[in-house]
Design an enzyme around this catalytic site. Structure first.
Site, PDB file in Angstrom:
ATOM      1  NE  ARG A 168      18.876 -49.830  71.854  1.00 51.34           N
ATOM      2  CZ  ARG A 168      18.334 -49.052  70.913  1.00 51.34           C
ATOM      3  NH1 ARG A 168      17.280 -48.022  71.263  1.00 51.34           N
ATOM      4  NH2 ARG A 168      18.831 -48.904  69.474  1.00 51.34           N
ATOM      5  CB  SER A 242      23.692 -52.312  68.917  1.00 51.08           C
ATOM      6  OG  SER A 242      23.414 -51.888  67.689  1.00 51.08           O
ATOM      7  CD  GLU A 338      21.705 -52.390  72.649  1.00 50.07           C
ATOM      8  OE1 GLU A 338      22.115 -51.416  72.111  1.00 50.07           O
ATOM      9  OE2 GLU A 338      20.961 -53.139  72.290  1.00 50.07           O
TER      10      GLU A 338
HETATM   11  C1  LIG Z   1      20.718 -59.040  64.885  1.00 46.44           C
HETATM   12  C2  LIG Z   1      20.085 -58.363  66.233  1.00 46.44           C
HETATM   13  C3  LIG Z   1      19.734 -57.102  66.102  1.00 46.44           C
HETATM   14  C4  LIG Z   1      19.192 -56.384  66.794  1.00 46.44           C
HETATM   15  N1  LIG Z   1      18.812 -54.935  66.734  1.00 46.44           N
HETATM   16  C5  LIG Z   1      18.229 -54.399  67.791  1.00 46.44           C
HETATM   17  C6  LIG Z   1      17.398 -53.011  67.581  1.00 46.44           C
HETATM   18  O1  LIG Z   1      17.646 -52.404  66.255  1.00 46.44           O
HETATM   19  N2  LIG Z   1      16.954 -52.349  68.589  1.00 46.44           N
HETATM   20  C7  LIG Z   1      17.107 -52.791  70.043  1.00 46.44           C
HETATM   21  O2  LIG Z   1      16.656 -52.262  70.806  1.00 46.44           O
HETATM   22  N3  LIG Z   1      17.630 -54.059  70.121  1.00 46.44           N
HETATM   23  C8  LIG Z   1      18.158 -54.665  69.043  1.00 46.44           C
HETATM   24  N4  LIG Z   1      18.666 -56.140  69.359  1.00 46.44           N
HETATM   25  C9  LIG Z   1      18.712 -56.584  70.638  1.00 46.44           C
HETATM   26  C10 LIG Z   1      17.535 -57.661  71.156  1.00 46.44           C
HETATM   27  O3  LIG Z   1      16.966 -57.886  69.860  1.00 46.44           O
HETATM   28  C11 LIG Z   1      16.498 -56.808  72.002  1.00 46.44           C
HETATM   29  O4  LIG Z   1      17.000 -56.479  73.164  1.00 46.44           O
HETATM   30  C12 LIG Z   1      15.360 -57.716  72.209  1.00 46.44           C
HETATM   31  O5  LIG Z   1      14.238 -56.888  72.973  1.00 46.44           O
HETATM   32  C13 LIG Z   1      15.870 -58.644  73.217  1.00 46.44           C
HETATM   33  O6  LIG Z   1      14.690 -59.687  73.301  1.00 46.44           O
HETATM   34  P1  LIG Z   1      14.840 -60.904  73.939  1.00 46.44           P
HETATM   35  O7  LIG Z   1      13.263 -61.746  73.757  1.00 46.44           O
HETATM   36  O8  LIG Z   1      15.816 -61.850  73.002  1.00 46.44           O
HETATM   37  O9  LIG Z   1      15.547 -60.837  75.362  1.00 46.44           O
HETATM   38  P2  LIG Z   1      16.530 -61.656  76.033  1.00 46.44           P
HETATM   39  O10 LIG Z   1      17.830 -61.411  75.140  1.00 46.44           O
HETATM   40  O11 LIG Z   1      16.166 -63.279  76.135  1.00 46.44           O
HETATM   41  O12 LIG Z   1      16.700 -61.015  77.293  1.00 46.44           O
HETATM   42  C14 LIG Z   1      16.939 -59.578  77.288  1.00 46.44           C
HETATM   43  C15 LIG Z   1      16.860 -59.329  78.699  1.00 46.44           C
HETATM   44  O13 LIG Z   1      15.262 -59.067  78.927  1.00 46.44           O
HETATM   45  C16 LIG Z   1      14.821 -59.929  80.116  1.00 46.44           C
HETATM   46  N5  LIG Z   1      13.635 -60.420  79.819  1.00 46.44           N
HETATM   47  C17 LIG Z   1      13.325 -61.108  78.744  1.00 46.44           C
HETATM   48  N6  LIG Z   1      12.223 -61.468  78.654  1.00 46.44           N
HETATM   49  C18 LIG Z   1      11.547 -60.920  79.834  1.00 46.44           C
HETATM   50  C19 LIG Z   1      10.323 -61.100  80.384  1.00 46.44           C
HETATM   51  N7  LIG Z   1       9.181 -61.380  79.867  1.00 46.44           N
HETATM   52  N8  LIG Z   1      10.193 -60.492  81.890  1.00 46.44           N
HETATM   53  C20 LIG Z   1      10.995 -59.777  82.207  1.00 46.44           C
HETATM   54  N9  LIG Z   1      12.370 -59.535  81.901  1.00 46.44           N
HETATM   55  C21 LIG Z   1      12.556 -60.109  80.737  1.00 46.44           C
HETATM   56  C22 LIG Z   1      16.093 -60.673  80.408  1.00 46.44           C
HETATM   57  O14 LIG Z   1      16.110 -61.320  81.738  1.00 46.44           O
HETATM   58  C23 LIG Z   1      17.232 -59.974  80.044  1.00 46.44           C
HETATM   59  O15 LIG Z   1      17.757 -59.362  81.116  1.00 46.44           O
HETATM   60  C24 LIG Z   1      19.172 -57.095  68.288  1.00 46.44           C
HETATM   61  C25 LIG Z   1      19.785 -58.048  68.460  1.00 46.44           C
HETATM   62  C26 LIG Z   1      20.029 -58.924  67.251  1.00 46.44           C
HETATM   63  C27 LIG Z   1      20.698 -60.328  67.687  1.00 46.44           C
END
Ligand SMILES: Cc1cc2nc3c(=O)[nH]c(=O)nc-3n(C[C@H](O)[C@H](O)[C@H](O)COP(=O)(O)OP(=O)(O)OC[C@H]3O[C@@H](n4cnc5c(N)ncnc54)[C@H](O)[C@@H]3O)c2cc1C
Length: 346
Positions: A168, A242, A338
């Protein structure tokens, strides 16, 4: 002539975070084209204000008001760049929904993403925390990442080996924090489907379905079913998945913990270290299913904090701190979030 950026003022982020927090930002900019990325990263507005990159908002806890600029990657093109020596090089825009990307690849016979099916969020965030599930991580399939430097608007490719991927973790969360905005990612996928069923619960779920030799679709569907049985659906219950990382401890610490707690759940983490199941630690402290004000611990998985209705970041912080303190007192183990608490200072 490039189109001017469309800048929205006092913009609601309610539909842009899976925790369903009623947040607002001073400025909001959708980035759709390359010229949007260029214009935004060179703009005075971005230079002179705090800035946050928001993808699908599935790993963030937003403040009531973000006093700065939120940049939202929204380009979602998927392109097969090259097919060579059994590998497929596939490029996806940062704004592509991760689950759409996985499905698109499976439908086209581009393999390697099945275990990562149904993770919320967008492609651009996948390298940031090296998303992982069911024995696979994004680092296993990321080839290189294209980004813009927030300091001067310059562009560069970053090879996967330079990204510092860990559990992560990547340099985008560490030394490069707030430096780069990722606009697209190139993945190295496979022509031949080679299922990875080394993760015990996944192998068991396939066996329960009497599937000996899964197709890519069957594998992804089984992963999705497993996820649905444990994790809240973001469209029904607000959460960030998580909430805590699974803490990694040295073998001597683990042995001491195991003697005192014979039921402790852990997985090998390499170099003799052990990754403790944070959900188990939290459950032992009696938090599973409990509520503290407007936020609570999910009934089916203690690792997940959920919005019980109208919660704010400070409600979430309070609950997270209470859990961290209890786990520290009971086990001497430090939990780390996380999910990312966003504010105009970070
Ligand atoms: C129900 C649920 C289940 C999940 N299961 C998992 C799992 O199994 N495994 C896992 O690893 N994660 C999981 N997650 C967490 C999440 O889905 C991941 O971390 C995902 O990659 C976040 O993507 P996002 O586009 O929503 O990012 P955001 O939440 O919008 O941003 C997360 C971080 O990334 C940065 N960021 C986003 N986009 C960019 C970009 N284009 N350039 C630079 N920085 C950027 C943001 O500034 C922030 O720091 C889960 C979340 C939920 C709600």
């Amino acid at each position: 002539m490039t189109e001017p950026l469309e800048i929205k003022n006092i913009f609601s982020l309610r539909g842009f975070n899976t925790f369903d927090i009623e947040a607002k930002t001073q400025y909001f900019i959708n980035l759709v084209s390359q010229s949007d990325y260029q214009a935004a990263t060179k703009s005075k507005l971005v230079r002179e204000n705090p800035c946050f990159i928001l993808g699908g908002g599935s790993n963030v806890i937003l403040p009531d008001y973000y006093d700065g600029v939120v940049l939202h990657p929204a380009n979602s093109e998927i392109k097969l760049l090259e097919q060579k020596d059994g590998h497929l090089y596939v490029e996806a825009g940062a704004g592509t929904r991760w689950l759409d990307f996985v499905n698109h690849c499976i439908d086209n016979g581009w393999y390697g993403l099945e275990n990562l099916a149904s993770i919320p969020g967008c492609v651009g965030a996948a390298p940031v925390q090296n998303v992982g599930a069911y024995g696979k991580e994004a680092k296993d399939v990321i080839h290189r990442v294209h980004c813009y430097d927030m300091a001067d608007g310059s562009q560069r490719w970053i090879e996967a080996a330079e990204c510092g991927f860990g559990y992560r973790w990547s340099n985008f969360k560490g030394e490069w924090k707030n430096r780069y905005i990722i606009d697209r990612v190139v993945f190295k996928l496979e022509e031949k489907f080679n299922p990875d069923v080394t993760y015990k619960a996944l192998a068991q779920a396939l066996a329960d379905r009497n599937i000996d030799h899964p197709t890519a679709r069957q594998l992804a569907d089984t992963v999705t079913a497993l996820r649905d049985s444990k994790l809240p659906n973001p469209s029904e219950i607000g959460s960030a998945g998580s909430f805590f990382k699974n803490p990694i401890v040295d073998s001597d610490v683990f042995e001491t913990l195991r003697k005192a707690n014979p039921g402790i759940v852990a997985f090998p983490a390499g170099d003799g270290r052990q990754k403790l199941a944070a959900g188990w630690l939290i459950e032992q402290c009696g938090w599973k299913g409990r509520t503290l004000g407007r936020v609570g611990v999910y009934e089916k998985q203690a690792l997940v904090l959920v919005n019980r209705g109208g919660c704010t970041a400070s409600d979430v912080r309070q609950l997270a701190d209470a859990i961290i303190a209890d786990v520290r007192t009971r086990f001497g183990v430090e939990l780390e979030c996380e999910a990312i608490f966003v504010n105009s200072e970070n």
